[in-house]
Write a protein that holds these residues in place. Structure first.
Motif, short mmCIF file in Angstrom:
data_model
loop_
_atom_site.label_atom_id
_atom_site.label_comp_id
_atom_site.label_asym_id
_atom_site.label_seq_id
_atom_site.Cartn_x
_atom_site.Cartn_y
_atom_site.Cartn_z
N ALA A 68 8.91 -2.50 3.91
CA ALA A 68 8.18 -2.17 5.14
C ALA A 68 7.14 -1.08 4.91
N ARG A 69 7.45 -0.14 4.02
CA ARG A 69 6.53 0.96 3.71
C ARG A 69 6.45 1.11 2.20
N SER A 70 5.35 1.66 1.74
CA SER A 70 5.17 1.84 0.29
C SER A 70 4.67 3.24 -0.02
N VAL A 71 5.27 3.85 -1.03
CA VAL A 71 4.90 5.19 -1.47
C VAL A 71 4.63 5.15 -2.97
N VAL A 72 3.42 5.48 -3.37
CA VAL A 72 3.07 5.58 -4.78
C VAL A 72 3.22 7.04 -5.20
N VAL A 73 3.93 7.27 -6.30
CA VAL A 73 4.11 8.63 -6.82
C VAL A 73 3.45 8.70 -8.19
N ALA A 74 2.44 9.56 -8.33
CA ALA A 74 1.68 9.63 -9.58
C ALA A 74 1.00 10.98 -9.70
N ASP A 75 1.05 11.57 -10.88
CA ASP A 75 0.41 12.87 -11.09
C ASP A 75 -1.09 12.71 -11.31
N HIS A 76 -1.79 13.85 -11.37
CA HIS A 76 -3.25 13.85 -11.41
C HIS A 76 -3.84 13.20 -12.66
N SER A 77 -3.07 13.11 -13.74
CA SER A 77 -3.59 12.51 -14.98
C SER A 77 -3.86 11.02 -14.81
N LYS A 78 -3.34 10.42 -13.73
CA LYS A 78 -3.55 8.99 -13.48
C LYS A 78 -4.84 8.71 -12.69
N PHE A 79 -5.45 9.76 -12.14
CA PHE A 79 -6.64 9.56 -11.31
C PHE A 79 -7.78 8.95 -12.13
N ASP A 80 -8.43 7.95 -11.55
CA ASP A 80 -9.62 7.31 -12.13
C ASP A 80 -9.35 6.68 -13.50
N ARG A 81 -8.10 6.31 -13.75
CA ARG A 81 -7.73 5.58 -14.96
C ARG A 81 -7.42 4.15 -14.58
N VAL A 82 -7.93 3.20 -15.35
CA VAL A 82 -7.73 1.80 -15.02
C VAL A 82 -6.94 1.11 -16.14
N PHE A 83 -5.98 0.28 -15.72
CA PHE A 83 -5.14 -0.48 -16.64
C PHE A 83 -5.12 -1.94 -16.22
N PRO A 84 -4.62 -2.83 -17.06
CA PRO A 84 -4.79 -4.27 -16.81
C PRO A 84 -4.19 -4.80 -15.52
N ALA A 85 -3.03 -4.30 -15.10
CA ALA A 85 -2.32 -4.90 -13.97
C ALA A 85 -2.52 -4.11 -12.68
N ARG A 86 -3.39 -4.61 -11.80
CA ARG A 86 -3.50 -3.99 -10.47
C ARG A 86 -2.46 -4.66 -9.58
N TYR A 87 -1.43 -3.91 -9.22
CA TYR A 87 -0.32 -4.52 -8.51
C TYR A 87 -0.45 -4.46 -7.00
N GLY A 88 -1.48 -3.79 -6.51
CA GLY A 88 -1.69 -3.71 -5.07
C GLY A 88 -3.04 -3.11 -4.75
N ALA A 89 -3.48 -3.28 -3.51
CA ALA A 89 -4.70 -2.66 -3.02
C ALA A 89 -4.31 -1.50 -2.11
N TRP A 90 -5.24 -0.57 -1.91
CA TRP A 90 -4.92 0.61 -1.09
C TRP A 90 -4.54 0.22 0.33
N LYS A 91 -5.05 -0.89 0.83
CA LYS A 91 -4.70 -1.31 2.19
C LYS A 91 -3.22 -1.67 2.31
N GLN A 92 -2.57 -1.88 1.15
CA GLN A 92 -1.13 -2.18 1.14
C GLN A 92 -0.27 -0.94 0.94
N ILE A 93 -0.90 0.18 0.64
CA ILE A 93 -0.16 1.41 0.32
C ILE A 93 -0.18 2.36 1.50
N ASP A 94 0.99 2.88 1.87
CA ASP A 94 1.06 3.81 3.00
C ASP A 94 0.82 5.25 2.59
N ALA A 95 1.30 5.63 1.39
CA ALA A 95 1.19 7.04 1.00
C ALA A 95 1.09 7.19 -0.50
#
Length: 253
Positions: free
Chosen positions: A201-228
Motif C-alpha cells: 500500500a505504501r513504499s519507502v526507499v531508504v538510500a544514503d547520499h552516495s546513491k544520488f544521481d547514480r544510474v544502474f541497469p534496473a529501474r524498479y519503479g518511478a517516483w510516482k510509485q514511491i511515497d517516501a
C-alpha cells in the motif's frame, strides 16, 4: 616524504581494494599531504569513474556494486540514522515487505528493537537474521535462487511468492537514484523490488547520499510509485525537482 600525484592516486585506489571506504583526513595523514590535495585527487578519480565521492571521503566506484557484505562496512553512521528516521513512517504498518541491501538490514534491526507483533516478508537472509532478535516478529522468507553476493533469493519463484501477499508497506534500498526513479545494479533484484512495490500500500526507499544521481541497469519503479525517501542528506537539483513533482516525502536522518 611526499609522493607524486600519479603514485598518490595509485595508492588511493590500492587502499580501496583493501578497505571499501576511505576518509580524507586519514588519507592526508598517511600520504603526508594536505586534506585539500586529497580532495582534489578524489574529485579527479571520481570524474574518471575510478571511485565515488562521499561526504568526507570516497567509496569504490558504483558502476558495479560491491557485495552486500562489503557494503555493510560503508557509511554505517549514516545508515543507522536513516533507519531511525524511517521508523515513524512505518509506525502504522503491521505487514512489511523488505528488500535486500545493507541499509534495509539497518531498518530491520531498528524494527526488531522498536516493534512487536508484526509480520515481515523478505527475500534477504540478512534482514531475516536481524529480525530473529525479536521473537514477536513473524518473518516469511521468499523462496528462489540464492544470489550469494547479495545474500538474497531472486528469480521467478521469489516474484511468484510475493504476488500471493499484500503488505502495508515496502522498504526498499537502491543502488542509484535518478530523476526517473530508483535503480538497482542487479536485474534479478530489481524484479523482486518491483514485485514488492506492486504488492504494498505504501513504499519507502531508504538510500544514503552516495546513491544520488547514480544510474544502474534496473529501474524498479518511478517516483510516482514511491511515497517516501529516507536519506542522510536532502537531494538537490533535477533529482529533487523530480521528487517534488511527484510529491515524494523526503525524510532526512
Amino acid at each position: 616524504m611526499r609522493v607524486s600525484k600519479s603514485n598518490r592516486q595509485s595508492q588511493i585506489l590500492a587502499e580501496l581494494n583493501v578497505s571499501p571506504s576511505l576518509r580524507i583526513a586519514e588519507l592526508a595523514e598517511r600520504l603526508n599531504v594536505s586534506t585539500e590535495t586529497i580532495r582534489r585527487d578524489l574529485d579527479e578519480l571520481n570524474r574518471q569513474g575510478q571511485l565515488s565521492r562521499t561526504y568526507g571521503g570516497a567509496i569504490r566506484a558504483l558502476g558495479t556494486e560491491p557485495s552486500v557484505a562489503e557494503r555493510h562496512a560503508l557509511l554505517v553512521p549514516e545508515r543507522e540514522r536513516i533507519a531511525r528516521r524511517a521508523m515513524p513512517l512505518l509506525a502504522s504498518a503491521n505487514v512489511i515487505m523488505i528488500g535486500s541491501g545493507s541499509t534495509t538490514v539497518h531498518v530491520a534491526r531498528r524494527l526488531a528493537v522498536e516493534r512487536t507483533n508484526i509480520t515481515v516478508i523478505t527475500h534477504s537472509f540478512g534482514v531475516a537474521t536481524v529480525l530473529a532478535l525479536n521473537p514477536t516478529i513473524s518473518t516469511l522468507i521468499a523462496p528462489g535462487a540464492y544470489h550469494g553476493t547479495e545474500g538474497a533469493t531472486v528469480g521467478v519463484h521469489t516474484v511468484s511468492f510475493l504476488d500471493t501477499f499484500f503488505a502495508d508497506a515496502a522498504v526498499l534500498g537502491a543502488s542509484g537514484l535518478t530523476e526517473e526513479g530508483p535503480t538497482d545494479a542487479l536485474l534479478d533484484a530489481g524484479a523482486v523490488y518491483s514485485a514488492m512495490l506492486a504488492r504494498s500500500a505504501r513504499s519507502v526507499v531508504v538510500a544514503d547520499h552516495s546513491k544520488f544521481d547514480r544510474v544502474f541497469p534496473a529501474r524498479y519503479g518511478a517516483w510516482k510509485q514511491i511515497d517516501a525517501l529516507v536519506s542522510d542528506t536532502a537531494p538537490a537539483g533535477q533529482l529533487k525537482a523530480a521528487m517534488d513533482r511527484h510529491r515524494v516525502t523526503v525524510a532526512v536522518g
